[in-house]
Design a protein around this motif. Structure first.
Motif, PDB file in Angstrom:
ATOM      1  N   ALA A  99       0.925  -1.199   0.084  1.00  0.00           N
ATOM      2  CA  ALA A  99      -0.109   0.117   0.112  1.00  0.00           C
ATOM      3  C   ALA A  99       0.789   1.419   0.030  1.00  0.00           C
ATOM      4  CB  ALA A  99      -1.037  -0.114   1.320  1.00  0.00           C
ATOM      5  N   GLY A 100       2.267   1.158  -0.064  1.00  0.00           N
ATOM      6  CA  GLY A 100       3.096   2.130  -0.073  1.00  0.00           C
ATOM      7  C   GLY A 100       3.811   2.549   1.235  1.00  0.00           C
ATOM      8  N   ASP A 101       3.411   1.856   2.316  1.00  0.00           N
ATOM      9  CA  ASP A 101       4.121   2.261   3.844  1.00  0.00           C
ATOM     10  C   ASP A 101       5.485   1.417   3.708  1.00  0.00           C
ATOM     11  OD1 ASP A 101       4.839   2.608   6.070  1.00  0.00           O
ATOM     12  OD2 ASP A 101       3.199   1.611   7.420  1.00  0.00           O
ATOM     13  N   LEU A 102       6.603   2.526   3.581  1.00  0.00           N
ATOM     14  CA  LEU A 102       7.844   1.706   3.050  1.00  0.00           C
ATOM     15  C   LEU A 102       8.436   1.280   4.444  1.00  0.00           C
ATOM     16  CD1 LEU A 102       9.318   3.896   0.196  1.00  0.00           C
ATOM     17  CD2 LEU A 102       8.208   1.720   0.329  1.00  0.00           C
ATOM     18  N   SER A 103       7.937   1.948   5.722  1.00  0.00           N
ATOM     19  CA  SER A 103       8.461   1.540   6.786  1.00  0.00           C
ATOM     20  C   SER A 103       7.690   0.356   7.584  1.00  0.00           C
ATOM     21  CB  SER A 103       7.901   2.621   7.997  1.00  0.00           C
ATOM     22  OG  SER A 103       6.654   2.959   8.067  1.00  0.00           O
ATOM     23  N   ALA A 104       6.839  -0.525   6.805  1.00  0.00           N
ATOM     24  CA  ALA A 104       6.214  -1.647   7.234  1.00  0.00           C
ATOM     25  C   ALA A 104       7.350  -2.662   7.558  1.00  0.00           C
ATOM     26  CB  ALA A 104       5.292  -2.340   6.431  1.00  0.00           C
ATOM     27  N   ARG A 105       7.449  -3.386   8.725  1.00  0.00           N
ATOM     28  CA  ARG A 105       8.170  -4.459   9.043  1.00  0.00           C
ATOM     29  C   ARG A 105       7.578  -5.222  10.020  1.00  0.00           C
ATOM     30  NH1 ARG A 105      10.559  -1.512   6.310  1.00  0.00           N
ATOM     31  NH2 ARG A 105      12.573  -0.229   6.249  1.00  0.00           N
ATOM     32  N   VAL A 106       8.153  -6.689   9.704  1.00  0.00           N
ATOM     33  CA  VAL A 106       7.518  -7.791  10.470  1.00  0.00           C
ATOM     34  C   VAL A 106       7.993  -7.718  12.058  1.00  0.00           C
ATOM     35  CG1 VAL A 106       7.422 -10.428  10.547  1.00  0.00           C
ATOM     36  CG2 VAL A 106       7.527  -9.306   8.393  1.00  0.00           C
ATOM     37  N   MET A 142      14.712  -7.124   3.197  1.00  0.00           N
ATOM     38  CA  MET A 142      14.324  -6.844   1.804  1.00  0.00           C
ATOM     39  C   MET A 142      13.272  -5.482   1.737  1.00  0.00           C
ATOM     40  SD  MET A 142      11.347  -8.405  -0.614  1.00  0.00           S
ATOM     41  CE  MET A 142       9.995  -8.120   0.527  1.00  0.00           C
ATOM     42  N   ALA A 143      12.614  -5.329   2.602  1.00  0.00           N
ATOM     43  CA  ALA A 143      11.755  -3.802   2.875  1.00  0.00           C
ATOM     44  C   ALA A 143      12.906  -2.739   3.113  1.00  0.00           C
ATOM     45  CB  ALA A 143      10.667  -4.041   4.082  1.00  0.00           C
ATOM     46  N   GLU A 144      13.800  -2.926   4.147  1.00  0.00           N
ATOM     47  CA  GLU A 144      14.666  -1.845   4.303  1.00  0.00           C
ATOM     48  C   GLU A 144      15.589  -1.480   2.872  1.00  0.00           C
ATOM     49  OE1 GLU A 144      17.116  -3.546   7.288  1.00  0.00           O
ATOM     50  OE2 GLU A 144      15.956  -3.354   8.755  1.00  0.00           O
ATOM     51  N   ARG A 145      16.048  -2.599   2.264  1.00  0.00           N
ATOM     52  CA  ARG A 145      16.656  -2.276   0.877  1.00  0.00           C
ATOM     53  C   ARG A 145      15.686  -1.505  -0.163  1.00  0.00           C
ATOM     54  NH1 ARG A 145      21.000  -0.993  -1.182  1.00  0.00           N
ATOM     55  NH2 ARG A 145      21.346  -1.781  -3.479  1.00  0.00           N
ATOM     56  N   ILE A 146      14.463  -2.089  -0.079  1.00  0.00           N
ATOM     57  CA  ILE A 146      13.556  -1.159  -0.847  1.00  0.00           C
ATOM     58  C   ILE A 146      13.185   0.132  -0.393  1.00  0.00           C
ATOM     59  CG2 ILE A 146      11.162  -1.281  -1.915  1.00  0.00           C
ATOM     60  CD1 ILE A 146      11.145  -4.256  -1.814  1.00  0.00           C
ATOM     61  N   GLU A 147      13.005   0.351   0.696  1.00  0.00           N
ATOM     62  CA  GLU A 147      12.888   1.735   1.107  1.00  0.00           C
ATOM     63  C   GLU A 147      13.964   2.723   1.003  1.00  0.00           C
ATOM     64  OE1 GLU A 147      11.528   3.877   5.295  1.00  0.00           O
ATOM     65  OE2 GLU A 147      12.221   1.949   5.413  1.00  0.00           O
ATOM     66  N   ALA A 148      15.305   2.138   1.067  1.00  0.00           N
ATOM     67  CA  ALA A 148      16.603   2.906   0.842  1.00  0.00           C
ATOM     68  C   ALA A 148      16.543   3.123  -0.529  1.00  0.00           C
ATOM     69  CB  ALA A 148      17.569   2.003   1.281  1.00  0.00           C
TER      70      ALA A 148
END
Length: 461
Positions: free
Chosen positions: A202-209, A230-236
């Motif tokens: 949905a666009g929330d790049l800060s989402a983490r498990v 992966m989410a950290e890399r995508i956000e960066a």
């Protein structure tokens, strides 16, 4: 049973139930055989014991009778350790030597024994009657009889006690609770992973498990940690991309401003023959400036709903405003923009952003509609989707394979790249993002009789 939780819960519960049933059946089958054999030995032992007791009673009673020569006054208790075991003595022809308290069943059994010439055991009314021939030392024949407590009839082992249903209900409830907790525990990391994936989509790049170290070695926890990396890399990557686009856009504005100033100075000293070239430079500079503005807008929209304003937007006024601006622009090219339907609808959101989203669709339709035709705008409501705005042109349409791709940034249909009306390829991407941030959808489809229909749906306020 589409979710993993329901599947795990069902199969765990079924496994517990089947295991309990198998153990129950095995226990019953293992108890029935040995118990029946044991029961048979008990019955045989009781018969032997009663026979010995009756024989002893018969010999003693005959000896006492022959010594005294008197008729016994009544039945004699031979019970010993067995209460209610009464013995009676009869002559060889069945004549009772005890005249009182002889049960009818005992008399009948003695008469049968006289006819058969031997002893027997018969059952009736919960009691057993045993007869036994006795010969005295003088060679006379007698019959000893006894009424014994009935030997309980053999009953198969039955595990179904009176409270069996309640026990079964408790087993199912406890098993269900245990399986529910186990399934919930096992699927909890998967639910967290799914929720984080949905937020990221949905666009929330800060989402983490947020998988902790306490589950180290767990495959699902490892998957959660891999997802977080992966989410950290995508956000960066996306953050650096947005920053790059924003910085480049801002940096390009300065040379464009200086180019405009230089163009103005050049016009003051240029010969009439250079006017066409200067006009061309001015148009390209304007197009470049417009593209930079759209890139900045798209970058801003990528920031999410935080960039949205919140106000009540009257869609009829907004549609009429965009239609009037589009008609003014289309008249110079022999085209028109008309409103075919207009309902009074209100949505909640950013009015300027919605205006730009609709304007991009209308301007795109004006570019491609055939000269002498009109771009048609209709505003109505749909019971399921809410407000619906349909913009239709009468142009060549779009290849079916590109109907969804035209909303991607910088995408243009191949044959439009060589036309002056090709545009920048960002306008429809801004429309799609703006509508999505408002909770709506935008789709494109070819009309049956030619042309492209773009439909925007928005939730009503």
């Amino acid at each position: 049973m589409r979710t993993m939780f329901v599947k795990l819960f069902f199969w765990f519960w079924l496994a517990m139930t089947l295991s309990g049933t198998v153990f129950f059946v095995l226990a019953v089958s293992m108890q029935n055989g040995p118990l029946a054999e044991h029961r048979r030995h008990i019955v045989e032992e009781r018969r032997r014991m009663f026979s010995e007791a009756l024989a002893l009673y018969g010999n003693n009673a005959v000896a006492a009778y022959e010594r005294g020569g008197d008729v016994l006054a009544g039945g004699t208790d031979i019970r010993g350790r067995h209460p209610e075991t009464w013995g009676f003595l009869f002559a060889g022809d069945g004549r009772p030597l005890t005249h009182l308290n002889i049960p009818p069943a005992v008399s009948e059994a003695v008469q049968r024994a006289v006819q058969k010439g031997g002893g027997e055991m018969t059952a009736g009314n919960g009691m057993l009657v045993m007869t036994l021939p006795v010969t005295s030392s003088q060679g006379k024949h007698y019959i000893a009889a006894a009424e014994l407590p009935g030997i309980p009839a053999w009953k198969k082992f039955s595990p179904f006690r009176r409270d069996f249903v309640y026990r079964l209900a408790i087993y199912f409830v406890v098993g269900g609770v245990v399986c529910y907790g186990l399934a919930w525990r096992l699927t909890a990391p998967i639910r967290r992973l799914r929720a984080a994936a949905q937020r990221l989509a949905a666009g929330d790049l800060s989402a983490r498990v947020g998988a902790g170290s306490k589950n180290k070695g767990d495959e699902i926890a490892d998957l959660g940690r891999d997802f977080d990396r992966m989410a950290e890399r995508i956000e960066a990557l996306l953050t650096s991309q947005k920053r790059l686009v924003r910085d480049i856009s801002h940096e390009l504005r300065s040379p464009l401003a200086r180019l405009s100033v230089a163009l103005g100075l050049a016009r003051q000293h240029a010969a009439p023959a250079a006017e066409n070239s200067l006009d061309r430079i001015e148009r390209e500079a304007e197009r470049l400036n417009e593209m930079i503005g759209e890139m900045l807008t798209l970058t801003l929209l990528e920031g999410g709903k935080e960039a949205l304003g919140k106000e009540r937007v009257e869609l009829p006024a907004l549609v009429e405003e965009v239609a009037a601006d589009g008609h003014f622009e289309a008249e110079g090219h022999g085209r028109k923009v008309v409103v075919t339907r207009l309902e009074s609808l209100t949505v909640l959101g950013d009015r300027e952003l919605l205006r730009r989203a609709l304007e991009n669709v209308v301007r795109n339709a004006v570019r491609y509609t055939t000269a002498g035709t009109a771009v048609e705008i209709a505003l109505d409501s749909d019971e399921q989707q809410g407000a619906r705005i349909r913009v239709r042109d009468h142009g060549p349409g779009v290849p079916p394979g590109a109907l969804t791709s035209i909303f991607r940034p910088f995408y243009r249909v191949a044959d439009a790249r060589d036309r002056q009306s090709g545009g920048t390829g960002i306008g429809l991407a801004i429309t799609e993002r703006a509508v999505s941030l408002h909770g709506g959808t935008v789709t494109a489809d070819n009309a049956p009789d030619g042309g492209l229909v773009v439909e925007i749906t928005l939730p009503l306020a």
